[in-house]
Design a protein around this motif. Structure first.
Motif, PDB file in Angstrom:
ATOM      1  N   SER A  66       0.850  -1.198  -0.102  1.00 51.70           N
ATOM      2  CA  SER A  66       0.103   0.140   0.021  1.00 51.70           C
ATOM      3  C   SER A  66       0.656   1.306   0.089  1.00 51.70           C
ATOM      4  O   SER A  66       0.388   2.432  -0.475  1.00 51.70           O
ATOM      5  N   GLU A  67       2.154   1.235   0.596  1.00 53.00           N
ATOM      6  CA  GLU A  67       2.872   2.344   0.792  1.00 53.00           C
ATOM      7  C   GLU A  67       3.771   2.739  -0.799  1.00 53.00           C
ATOM      8  O   GLU A  67       4.512   3.524  -0.774  1.00 53.00           O
ATOM      9  N   GLY A  68       3.427   1.848  -1.685  1.00 60.93           N
ATOM     10  CA  GLY A  68       4.047   1.850  -3.115  1.00 60.93           C
ATOM     11  C   GLY A  68       5.247   1.209  -2.882  1.00 60.93           C
ATOM     12  O   GLY A  68       5.989   1.380  -4.051  1.00 60.93           O
ATOM     13  N   GLU A  69       5.791   0.308  -1.744  1.00 56.20           N
ATOM     14  CA  GLU A  69       7.058  -0.250  -1.973  1.00 56.20           C
ATOM     15  C   GLU A  69       6.910  -1.591  -2.710  1.00 56.20           C
ATOM     16  O   GLU A  69       5.736  -2.181  -2.842  1.00 56.20           O
ATOM     17  N   LEU A  70       7.879  -2.019  -3.623  1.00 53.35           N
ATOM     18  CA  LEU A  70       7.722  -3.010  -4.540  1.00 53.35           C
ATOM     19  C   LEU A  70       8.550  -4.139  -3.684  1.00 53.35           C
ATOM     20  O   LEU A  70       9.584  -4.015  -3.031  1.00 53.35           O
ATOM     21  N   PHE A  71       8.039  -5.451  -4.011  1.00 52.03           N
ATOM     22  CA  PHE A  71       8.678  -6.642  -3.404  1.00 52.03           C
ATOM     23  C   PHE A  71       8.350  -7.834  -4.148  1.00 52.03           C
ATOM     24  O   PHE A  71       7.559  -7.569  -5.089  1.00 52.03           O
ATOM     25  N   LEU A  72       9.202  -8.661  -4.206  1.00 51.84           N
ATOM     26  CA  LEU A  72       9.206  -9.794  -5.633  1.00 51.84           C
ATOM     27  C   LEU A  72       8.097 -10.652  -4.941  1.00 51.84           C
ATOM     28  O   LEU A  72       7.454 -10.946  -4.042  1.00 51.84           O
ATOM     29  N   SER A  73       7.212 -11.317  -6.319  1.00 47.44           N
ATOM     30  CA  SER A  73       6.029 -11.994  -6.328  1.00 47.44           C
ATOM     31  C   SER A  73       6.324 -13.323  -5.737  1.00 47.44           C
ATOM     32  O   SER A  73       7.495 -13.904  -5.837  1.00 47.44           O
ATOM     33  N   ARG A  74       5.436 -14.024  -5.442  1.00 51.39           N
ATOM     34  CA  ARG A  74       5.418 -15.245  -5.006  1.00 51.39           C
ATOM     35  C   ARG A  74       6.065 -16.372  -6.216  1.00 51.39           C
ATOM     36  O   ARG A  74       6.515 -17.335  -5.988  1.00 51.39           O
ATOM     37  N   GLU A  75       5.420 -15.867  -7.430  1.00 55.80           N
ATOM     38  CA  GLU A  75       5.748 -16.635  -8.683  1.00 55.80           C
ATOM     39  C   GLU A  75       7.155 -16.882  -8.775  1.00 55.80           C
ATOM     40  O   GLU A  75       7.585 -17.839  -9.186  1.00 55.80           O
ATOM     41  N   VAL A  76       7.948 -15.745  -8.374  1.00 59.90           N
ATOM     42  CA  VAL A  76       9.283 -15.523  -8.778  1.00 59.90           C
ATOM     43  C   VAL A  76      10.131 -16.685  -7.815  1.00 59.90           C
ATOM     44  O   VAL A  76      10.900 -17.380  -8.314  1.00 59.90           O
ATOM     45  N   TYR A  77       9.527 -16.741  -6.565  1.00 62.56           N
ATOM     46  CA  TYR A  77      10.221 -17.788  -5.596  1.00 62.56           C
ATOM     47  C   TYR A  77       9.958 -19.210  -6.006  1.00 62.56           C
ATOM     48  O   TYR A  77      10.806 -19.945  -6.173  1.00 62.56           O
ATOM     49  N   ALA A  78       8.521 -19.553  -6.638  1.00 55.89           N
ATOM     50  CA  ALA A  78       8.323 -20.916  -7.168  1.00 55.89           C
ATOM     51  C   ALA A  78       9.165 -21.278  -8.211  1.00 55.89           C
ATOM     52  O   ALA A  78       9.814 -22.237  -8.063  1.00 55.89           O
ATOM     53  N   ILE A  79       9.510 -20.364  -9.221  1.00 58.13           N
ATOM     54  CA  ILE A  79      10.277 -20.475 -10.382  1.00 58.13           C
ATOM     55  C   ILE A  79      11.805 -20.788  -9.835  1.00 58.13           C
ATOM     56  O   ILE A  79      12.552 -21.679 -10.499  1.00 58.13           O
ATOM     57  N   SER A  80      12.297 -19.947  -9.079  1.00 61.43           N
ATOM     58  CA  SER A  80      13.454 -20.072  -8.478  1.00 61.43           C
ATOM     59  C   SER A  80      13.799 -21.677  -7.904  1.00 61.43           C
ATOM     60  O   SER A  80      14.934 -22.091  -7.838  1.00 61.43           O
ATOM     61  N   ASN A  81      12.832 -21.891  -6.899  1.00 56.66           N
ATOM     62  CA  ASN A  81      12.938 -23.275  -6.224  1.00 56.66           C
ATOM     63  C   ASN A  81      13.002 -24.486  -7.577  1.00 56.66           C
ATOM     64  O   ASN A  81      13.648 -25.381  -7.294  1.00 56.66           O
ATOM     65  N   GLU A  82      12.191 -24.226  -8.666  1.00 54.67           N
ATOM     66  CA  GLU A  82      12.134 -25.194  -9.778  1.00 54.67           C
ATOM     67  C   GLU A  82      13.366 -25.259 -10.234  1.00 54.67           C
ATOM     68  O   GLU A  82      14.004 -26.278 -10.643  1.00 54.67           O
ATOM     69  N   GLN A  83      13.987 -24.294 -10.652  1.00 53.31           N
ATOM     70  CA  GLN A  83      15.137 -24.106 -11.488  1.00 53.31           C
ATOM     71  C   GLN A  83      16.475 -23.983 -10.662  1.00 53.31           C
ATOM     72  O   GLN A  83      17.659 -23.947 -11.352  1.00 53.31           O
ATOM     73  N   LYS A  84      16.255 -23.815  -9.149  1.00 51.75           N
ATOM     74  CA  LYS A  84      17.425 -23.808  -8.438  1.00 51.75           C
ATOM     75  C   LYS A  84      18.218 -22.694  -8.390  1.00 51.75           C
ATOM     76  O   LYS A  84      19.446 -22.529  -8.809  1.00 51.75           O
ATOM     77  N   ALA A  85      17.429 -21.483  -8.773  1.00 56.59           N
ATOM     78  CA  ALA A  85      18.306 -20.280  -9.023  1.00 56.59           C
ATOM     79  C   ALA A  85      18.550 -19.611  -7.713  1.00 56.59           C
ATOM     80  O   ALA A  85      17.700 -19.647  -6.722  1.00 56.59           O
ATOM     81  N   GLN A  86      19.660 -18.944  -7.510  1.00 57.13           N
ATOM     82  CA  GLN A  86      19.990 -18.237  -6.409  1.00 57.13           C
ATOM     83  C   GLN A  86      19.764 -16.746  -6.386  1.00 57.13           C
ATOM     84  O   GLN A  86      19.733 -15.992  -5.554  1.00 57.13           O
ATOM     85  N   TYR A  87      19.629 -16.060  -7.597  1.00 56.99           N
ATOM     86  CA  TYR A  87      19.457 -14.596  -7.842  1.00 56.99           C
ATOM     87  C   TYR A  87      18.489 -14.367  -8.770  1.00 56.99           C
ATOM     88  O   TYR A  87      18.141 -15.331  -9.908  1.00 56.99           O
ATOM     89  N   VAL A  88      17.816 -13.330  -8.613  1.00 60.33           N
ATOM     90  CA  VAL A  88      17.084 -12.620 -10.043  1.00 60.33           C
ATOM     91  C   VAL A  88      17.382 -11.603 -10.382  1.00 60.33           C
ATOM     92  O   VAL A  88      17.768 -10.696  -9.479  1.00 60.33           O
ATOM     93  N   LEU A  89      17.739 -11.232 -11.572  1.00 67.39           N
ATOM     94  CA  LEU A  89      17.886  -9.872 -12.054  1.00 67.39           C
ATOM     95  C   LEU A  89      16.561  -9.158 -12.406  1.00 67.39           C
ATOM     96  O   LEU A  89      15.681  -9.606 -13.291  1.00 67.39           O
ATOM     97  N   VAL A  90      16.266  -7.933 -11.820  1.00 66.95           N
ATOM     98  CA  VAL A  90      15.246  -7.372 -11.940  1.00 66.95           C
ATOM     99  C   VAL A  90      15.162  -6.004 -12.123  1.00 66.95           C
ATOM    100  O   VAL A  90      16.394  -5.298 -11.953  1.00 66.95           O
ATOM    101  N   GLY A  91      14.306  -4.950 -12.648  1.00 62.99           N
ATOM    102  CA  GLY A  91      14.469  -3.699 -12.982  1.00 62.99           C
ATOM    103  C   GLY A  91      13.281  -3.026 -13.481  1.00 62.99           C
ATOM    104  O   GLY A  91      12.164  -3.470 -13.767  1.00 62.99           O
TER     105      GLY A  91
END
Length: 191
Positions: free
Chosen positions: A123-148
């Motif tokens: 609500s304050e306009g702050e951005l945070f990563l979605s649950r879908e990113v974490y689900a994909i990272s677990n599937e793919q065994k990723a340690q990082y995400v490049l966002v922008g």
């Protein structure tokens, strides 16, 4: 007397000629920079790939702790800061080019083709990563995400890219830059 009139005529003619030349030079000094800026407008975005490649290199250089090439990095499309649910050809192109450069640098890249944004908004306009990113990272065994994100202004697009460690959502590298907004980049932002 005729010689004197002719001499006066030549003097007046030379003075007028000098004034016309001076006015022409002054006009050219005013008009030519405008022509250069019109040409510059068309040439502004000729190096979008160079901006993207430099951003990828800067992220790797600035990462603390350093990212090992065998660690997987998810790459998400850059999103419009004013509407995080949308991207554009501009945001997708930059993320694709950055992924390309990271691959050239021997990093393990996983492309994210999501239906929704990688961000959620509080609500304050702050951005945070979605649950879908974490689900994909677990599937793919990723340690990082490049966002922008990007934000369009009158003559530039402001771009912010970050690499986030998924285990604790810590930003390990960030890079801000401006991309000149010429005809090509305007077109990419509209698509």
């Amino acid at each position: 007397m005729m010689i004197r009139c002719y001499s006066n005529f030549l003097t007046a003619f030379r003075a007028r000629l000098h004034m016309i030349l001076l006015a022409g030079i002054c006009t050219m000094m005013i008009v030519l920079p405008g022509c250069a800026s019109v040409k510059g407008y068309w040439d502004l975005d000729a190096n979008l790939k160079d901006y993207s490649y430099k951003a990828a290199e800067q992220l790797v250089e600035r990462a603390v702790p350093p990212i090992a090439p065998e660690q997987a990095i998810l790459v998400a499309s850059l999103v419009n800061i004013n509407n995080i649910e949308t991207s554009s050809a501009f945001g997708r192109t930059i993320s694709e080019q950055m992924a390309s450069r990271l691959t050239q640098m021997s990093y393990r890249i996983i492309q994210m083709k999501l239906r929704k944004s990688v961000y959620m908004k509080r609500s304050e306009g702050e951005l945070f990563l979605s649950r879908e990113v974490y689900a994909i990272s677990n599937e793919q065994k990723a340690q990082y995400v490049l966002v922008g994100t990007y934000s369009e202004a009158n003559i530039v697009v402001y771009v912010n890219v970050s690499i986030v460690r998924l285990s604790d959502s810590r930003v390990v590298a960030s890079y801000d830059y401006e991309v000149p907004l010429g005809a090509n980049n305007r077109k990419l932002l509209q698509e």
